[in-house]
Design a protein around this motif. Structure first.
Motif, PDB file in Angstrom:
ATOM      1  N   LEU A   1       8.306   5.022   6.106  1.00 40.45           N
ATOM      2  CA  LEU A   1       8.597   5.310   4.722  1.00 40.45           C
ATOM      3  C   LEU A   1       9.984   5.476   4.508  1.00 40.45           C
ATOM      4  N   ALA A   2      10.414   5.273   3.211  1.00 35.27           N
ATOM      5  CA  ALA A   2      11.786   5.504   2.764  1.00 35.27           C
ATOM      6  C   ALA A   2      11.724   6.393   1.504  1.00 35.27           C
ATOM      7  N   VAL A   3      12.217   7.511   1.451  1.00 33.03           N
ATOM      8  CA  VAL A   3      12.195   8.527   0.507  1.00 33.03           C
ATOM      9  C   VAL A   3      13.513   9.000  -0.296  1.00 33.03           C
ATOM     10  N   ASP A   4      13.559   8.624  -1.330  1.00 35.43           N
ATOM     11  CA  ASP A   4      14.538   9.111  -2.256  1.00 35.43           C
ATOM     12  C   ASP A   4      14.824  10.282  -2.606  1.00 35.43           C
ATOM     13  N   GLU A   5      15.754  11.413  -2.486  1.00 30.34           N
ATOM     14  CA  GLU A   5      15.916  12.528  -2.897  1.00 30.34           C
ATOM     15  C   GLU A   5      15.785  12.906  -4.555  1.00 30.34           C
ATOM     16  N   LEU A   6      15.155  13.509  -4.947  1.00 29.82           N
ATOM     17  CA  LEU A   6      15.180  13.997  -6.365  1.00 29.82           C
ATOM     18  C   LEU A   6      15.899  15.392  -6.234  1.00 29.82           C
ATOM     19  N   PRO A   7      17.137  15.601  -6.735  1.00 28.59           N
ATOM     20  CA  PRO A   7      17.658  16.911  -6.317  1.00 28.59           C
ATOM     21  C   PRO A   7      16.753  18.388  -6.564  1.00 28.59           C
ATOM     22  N   ASP A   8      16.238  17.922  -7.697  1.00 25.64           N
ATOM     23  CA  ASP A   8      15.515  19.137  -8.303  1.00 25.64           C
ATOM     24  C   ASP A   8      13.818  19.022  -7.972  1.00 25.64           C
ATOM     25  N   GLY A   9      13.432  18.032  -7.145  1.00 24.90           N
ATOM     26  CA  GLY A   9      12.262  17.989  -6.853  1.00 24.90           C
ATOM     27  C   GLY A   9      11.679  19.061  -5.775  1.00 24.90           C
ATOM     28  N   GLU A  10      10.431  18.991  -5.422  1.00 21.86           N
ATOM     29  CA  GLU A  10       9.762  19.869  -4.675  1.00 21.86           C
ATOM     30  C   GLU A  10       9.567  19.272  -3.137  1.00 21.86           C
ATOM     31  N   VAL A  11       9.285  18.154  -3.136  1.00 17.59           N
ATOM     32  CA  VAL A  11       8.852  17.581  -1.756  1.00 17.59           C
ATOM     33  C   VAL A  11       9.856  16.519  -1.275  1.00 17.59           C
TER      34      VAL A  11
ATOM     35  N   GLY B   1       7.097   7.257 -11.137  1.00 22.36           N
ATOM     36  CA  GLY B   1       7.381   8.537 -11.792  1.00 22.36           C
ATOM     37  C   GLY B   1       8.593   8.819 -12.544  1.00 22.36           C
ATOM     38  N   GLY B   2       8.997   9.886 -13.100  1.00 26.65           N
ATOM     39  CA  GLY B   2      10.299   9.948 -13.513  1.00 26.65           C
ATOM     40  C   GLY B   2      10.394   9.325 -14.970  1.00 26.65           C
ATOM     41  N   LEU B   3      11.650   9.417 -15.484  1.00 24.18           N
ATOM     42  CA  LEU B   3      11.878   8.744 -16.685  1.00 24.18           C
ATOM     43  C   LEU B   3      12.398   7.048 -16.551  1.00 24.18           C
TER      44      LEU B   3
ATOM     45  N   SER C   1       0.673  -1.351  -0.055  1.00 27.34           N
ATOM     46  CA  SER C   1      -0.027   0.139  -0.032  1.00 27.34           C
ATOM     47  C   SER C   1       0.957   1.343   0.040  1.00 27.34           C
ATOM     48  N   HIS C   2       0.339   2.365  -0.465  1.00 25.51           N
ATOM     49  CA  HIS C   2       1.030   3.617  -0.212  1.00 25.51           C
ATOM     50  C   HIS C   2       0.078   4.612   0.423  1.00 25.51           C
ATOM     51  N   LEU C   3       0.503   5.869   0.681  1.00 19.60           N
ATOM     52  CA  LEU C   3      -0.113   6.971   1.225  1.00 19.60           C
ATOM     53  C   LEU C   3       0.251   8.127   0.550  1.00 19.60           C
TER      54      LEU C   3
ATOM     55  N   SER D   1       1.343  17.679  -2.168  1.00 19.62           N
ATOM     56  CA  SER D   1       1.301  16.329  -1.674  1.00 19.62           C
ATOM     57  C   SER D   1       1.885  15.450  -2.819  1.00 19.62           C
ATOM     58  N   ARG D   2       2.675  14.224  -2.221  1.00 18.76           N
ATOM     59  CA  ARG D   2       3.245  13.219  -3.018  1.00 18.76           C
ATOM     60  C   ARG D   2       3.013  11.831  -2.458  1.00 18.76           C
ATOM     61  N   SER D   3       3.061  10.684  -3.094  1.00 19.46           N
ATOM     62  CA  SER D   3       2.681   9.349  -2.802  1.00 19.46           C
ATOM     63  C   SER D   3       3.941   8.675  -2.197  1.00 19.46           C
ATOM     64  N   TYR D   4       4.119   8.134  -1.033  1.00 21.07           N
ATOM     65  CA  TYR D   4       4.886   7.275  -0.848  1.00 21.07           C
ATOM     66  C   TYR D   4       4.557   5.868  -0.358  1.00 21.07           C
ATOM     67  N   SER D   5       5.105   4.695  -0.635  1.00 25.52           N
ATOM     68  CA  SER D   5       4.866   3.454  -0.288  1.00 25.52           C
ATOM     69  C   SER D   5       4.939   3.326   1.257  1.00 25.52           C
ATOM     70  N   VAL D   6       4.256   2.657   1.958  1.00 27.72           N
ATOM     71  CA  VAL D   6       4.512   2.161   3.352  1.00 27.72           C
ATOM     72  C   VAL D   6       5.288   0.977   3.375  1.00 27.72           C
TER      73      VAL D   6
HETATM   74  C1  LIG Z   1       2.312   4.898  -5.673  1.00 28.77           C
HETATM   75  C2  LIG Z   1       3.630   5.893  -5.647  1.00 28.77           C
HETATM   76  C3  LIG Z   1       4.274   5.407  -4.405  1.00 28.77           C
HETATM   77  C4  LIG Z   1       5.604   5.929  -4.355  1.00 28.77           C
HETATM   78  N1  LIG Z   1       6.380   5.396  -3.350  1.00 28.77           N
HETATM   79  C5  LIG Z   1       7.788   6.343  -3.158  1.00 28.77           C
HETATM   80  C6  LIG Z   1       8.676   5.747  -2.158  1.00 28.77           C
HETATM   81  O1  LIG Z   1       8.289   4.837  -1.387  1.00 28.77           O
HETATM   82  N2  LIG Z   1       9.804   6.360  -2.209  1.00 28.77           N
HETATM   83  C7  LIG Z   1      10.039   7.439  -2.882  1.00 28.77           C
HETATM   84  O2  LIG Z   1      11.285   7.929  -2.772  1.00 28.77           O
HETATM   85  N3  LIG Z   1       9.344   7.945  -3.973  1.00 28.77           N
HETATM   86  C8  LIG Z   1       8.129   7.309  -4.131  1.00 28.77           C
HETATM   87  N4  LIG Z   1       7.070   7.718  -4.909  1.00 28.77           N
HETATM   88  C9  LIG Z   1       7.463   9.043  -5.700  1.00 28.77           C
HETATM   89  C10 LIG Z   1       7.199  10.255  -5.050  1.00 28.77           C
HETATM   90  O3  LIG Z   1       5.900  10.118  -5.031  1.00 28.77           O
HETATM   91  C11 LIG Z   1       7.689  11.368  -5.815  1.00 28.77           C
HETATM   92  O4  LIG Z   1       7.262  11.289  -7.318  1.00 28.77           O
HETATM   93  C12 LIG Z   1       8.785  11.701  -5.545  1.00 28.77           C
HETATM   94  O5  LIG Z   1       9.436  11.702  -4.417  1.00 28.77           O
HETATM   95  C13 LIG Z   1       9.425  12.890  -6.133  1.00 28.77           C
HETATM   96  O6  LIG Z   1       8.708  14.005  -5.461  1.00 28.77           O
HETATM   97  P1  LIG Z   1       9.401  15.664  -5.647  1.00 28.77           P
HETATM   98  O7  LIG Z   1       8.304  16.590  -5.207  1.00 28.77           O
HETATM   99  O8  LIG Z   1      10.552  15.582  -4.925  1.00 28.77           O
HETATM  100  O9  LIG Z   1       9.765  15.747  -7.291  1.00 28.77           O
HETATM  101  P2  LIG Z   1       8.776  16.620  -8.233  1.00 28.77           P
HETATM  102  O10 LIG Z   1       8.786  17.983  -8.080  1.00 28.77           O
HETATM  103  O11 LIG Z   1       7.314  16.054  -8.339  1.00 28.77           O
HETATM  104  O12 LIG Z   1       9.596  16.241  -9.623  1.00 28.77           O
HETATM  105  C14 LIG Z   1      10.614  16.769 -10.162  1.00 28.77           C
HETATM  106  C15 LIG Z   1      11.053  15.934 -11.297  1.00 28.77           C
HETATM  107  O13 LIG Z   1      11.563  14.931 -11.345  1.00 28.77           O
HETATM  108  C16 LIG Z   1      10.902  13.695 -12.171  1.00 28.77           C
HETATM  109  N5  LIG Z   1      10.426  12.513 -11.238  1.00 28.77           N
HETATM  110  C17 LIG Z   1       9.316  12.670 -10.545  1.00 28.77           C
HETATM  111  N6  LIG Z   1       9.253  11.344  -9.611  1.00 28.77           N
HETATM  112  C18 LIG Z   1      10.478  10.743 -10.054  1.00 28.77           C
HETATM  113  C19 LIG Z   1      11.115   9.706  -9.881  1.00 28.77           C
HETATM  114  N7  LIG Z   1      10.502   8.614  -8.753  1.00 28.77           N
HETATM  115  N8  LIG Z   1      12.322   9.176 -10.422  1.00 28.77           N
HETATM  116  C20 LIG Z   1      12.715  10.130 -11.434  1.00 28.77           C
HETATM  117  N9  LIG Z   1      12.275  11.410 -11.547  1.00 28.77           N
HETATM  118  C21 LIG Z   1      11.159  11.594 -11.243  1.00 28.77           C
HETATM  119  C22 LIG Z   1       9.481  14.643 -12.626  1.00 28.77           C
HETATM  120  O14 LIG Z   1       9.117  14.300 -13.935  1.00 28.77           O
HETATM  121  C23 LIG Z   1      10.045  16.042 -12.579  1.00 28.77           C
HETATM  122  O15 LIG Z   1      10.711  16.260 -13.833  1.00 28.77           O
HETATM  123  C24 LIG Z   1       6.092   7.103  -5.347  1.00 28.77           C
HETATM  124  C25 LIG Z   1       5.023   7.302  -6.029  1.00 28.77           C
HETATM  125  C26 LIG Z   1       3.938   6.777  -6.461  1.00 28.77           C
HETATM  126  C27 LIG Z   1       3.032   7.034  -7.406  1.00 28.77           C
END
Ligand SMILES: Cc1cc2nc3c(=O)[nH]c(=O)nc-3n(C[C@H](O)[C@H](O)[C@H](O)COP(=O)(O)OP(=O)(O)OC[C@H]3O[C@@H](n4cnc5c(N)ncnc54)[C@H](O)[C@@H]3O)c2cc1C
Length: 253
Positions: free
Chosen positions: A81-91, A251-253, A50-52, A65-70
């Motif tokens: 939770l275990a969250v991987d950093e996307l350096p250009d990500g928002e959350v 998500g991502g490529l 499951s995720h939340l 808001s973003r989804s993360y697996s439990v």
């Molecule tokens: C059902 C579900 C469960 C998830 N569980 C987890 C989890 O357990 N742990 C976890 O770390 N993440 C998980 N994710 C991914 C998470 O929801 C976010 O997408 C991720 O943390 C990026 O968010 P952000 O706000 O930092 O980046 P954003 O600001 O949303 O995106 C920044 C850029 O990175 C790209 N991007 C988005 N997601 C990814 C990705 N995963 N890989 C590469 N590029 C990406 C986007 O296209 C965008 O260009 C899950 C996603 C879903 C749909």
């Protein structure tokens, strides 16, 4: 259907709702990821896989808001939770670097009825295929399988960049054995003496290191969108029925 029939269904699949989680612990999981342990007194428990949704609100009211697996399939109370950093990500950079014990976050869940595994539901073997952080829900399934002493054959093929990038490394090492056949593929760097080539998963490696289609395994694939789509196509080419392949795209490529 009588009320007696309905009650057990409701108990086994808790309804998604909003919850407040308090951070109990946050620690480094890999060089780019954090493990976050939350105390969520109202959490109803969740099935493995499951995720939340995590919702953050800025002081000016802006919300993201973003989804993360439990990572746990516990009866309730604590959520990992275990969250991987996307350096250009928002959350994710905020969750990995700025969250502190005592902080509160809004959570909506549990979510995801189709990407779950429940002990005792089926005796068909299970093949898990993970790319990077996509291992989180699959680790939850492997842990639930081990905790239930379920006899279903379980195998995990996990593609990680290097040994340092393996999520839940100690826990997976402890589960590996009769309960879980663990196959690792390293894409950028392997331990000294590693017998297999370093590089992206190939169709041949997938075929050699997963349960064959003839065994009709239920297959769960999780990772980046590109990883999941590639693996799902290969699995079908190898004879697995599309209906047996459960996918979750991070998500991502
Ligand atoms: C059902 C579900 C469960 C998830 N569980 C987890 C989890 O357990 N742990 C976890 O770390 N993440 C998980 N994710 C991914 C998470 O929801 C976010 O997408 C991720 O943390 C990026 O968010 P952000 O706000 O930092 O980046 P954003 O600001 O949303 O995106 C920044 C850029 O990175 C790209 N991007 C988005 N997601 C990814 C990705 N995963 N890989 C590469 N590029 C990406 C986007 O296209 C965008 O260009 C899950 C996603 C879903 C749909």
């Amino acid at each position: 259907m009588s009320a007696q029939d309905v009650a057990p269904l409701r108990r086994s699949r808790p309804r998604a709702a909003w919850h407040t989680g308090t951070v109990v612990e946050t620690r480094r999981e890999t060089p780019s990821a954090a493990r976050i342990v939350l105390d969520v007194p109202t959490w109803p428990g969740s099935d493995a896989g499951s995720h939340l949704d995590v919702r953050l609100t800025a002081p000016d009211g802006y919300q993201a808001s973003r989804s993360y697996s439990v990572a746990t399939a516990s009866p309730g109370g604590q959520v990992v939770l275990a969250v991987d950093e996307l350096p250009d990500g928002e959350v994710s950079p905020f969750l990995v670097h700025d969250l502190r014990p005592g902080d509160q976050v809004e959570l909506h869940g549990p979510l995801g009825a189709f990407f779950v595994w429940r002990p005792g539901e089926s005796t068909r073997p299970v093949q898990l295929v993970a790319g990077g952080s996509g291992v989180v829900p699959l680790y939850a399934m492997a842990a639930a399988h081990g905790a239930a002493a379920d006899a279903t054959p379980f195998r995990l093929l996990y593609s990680a960049r290097t040994p340092d990038d393996v999520f839940f490394a100690d826990e997976l090492a402890a589960l590996a054995g009769p309960d879980l056949a663990l196959d690792l593929v390293y894409t950028r760097g392997a331990p000294a003496g590693w017998p297999d080539p370093v590089g992206r998963l190939t169709r041949e490696a997938l075929a050699a290191r997963t349960l064959p289609a003839e065994q009709r395994p239920r297959v769960y694939v999780c990772g980046s969108t590109g990883f999941v789509e590639t693996v799902a196509v290969w699995l079908q080419e190898l004879g697995h029925a599309a209906a047996d392949i459960h996918t979750e795209r991070f998500g991502g490529l």
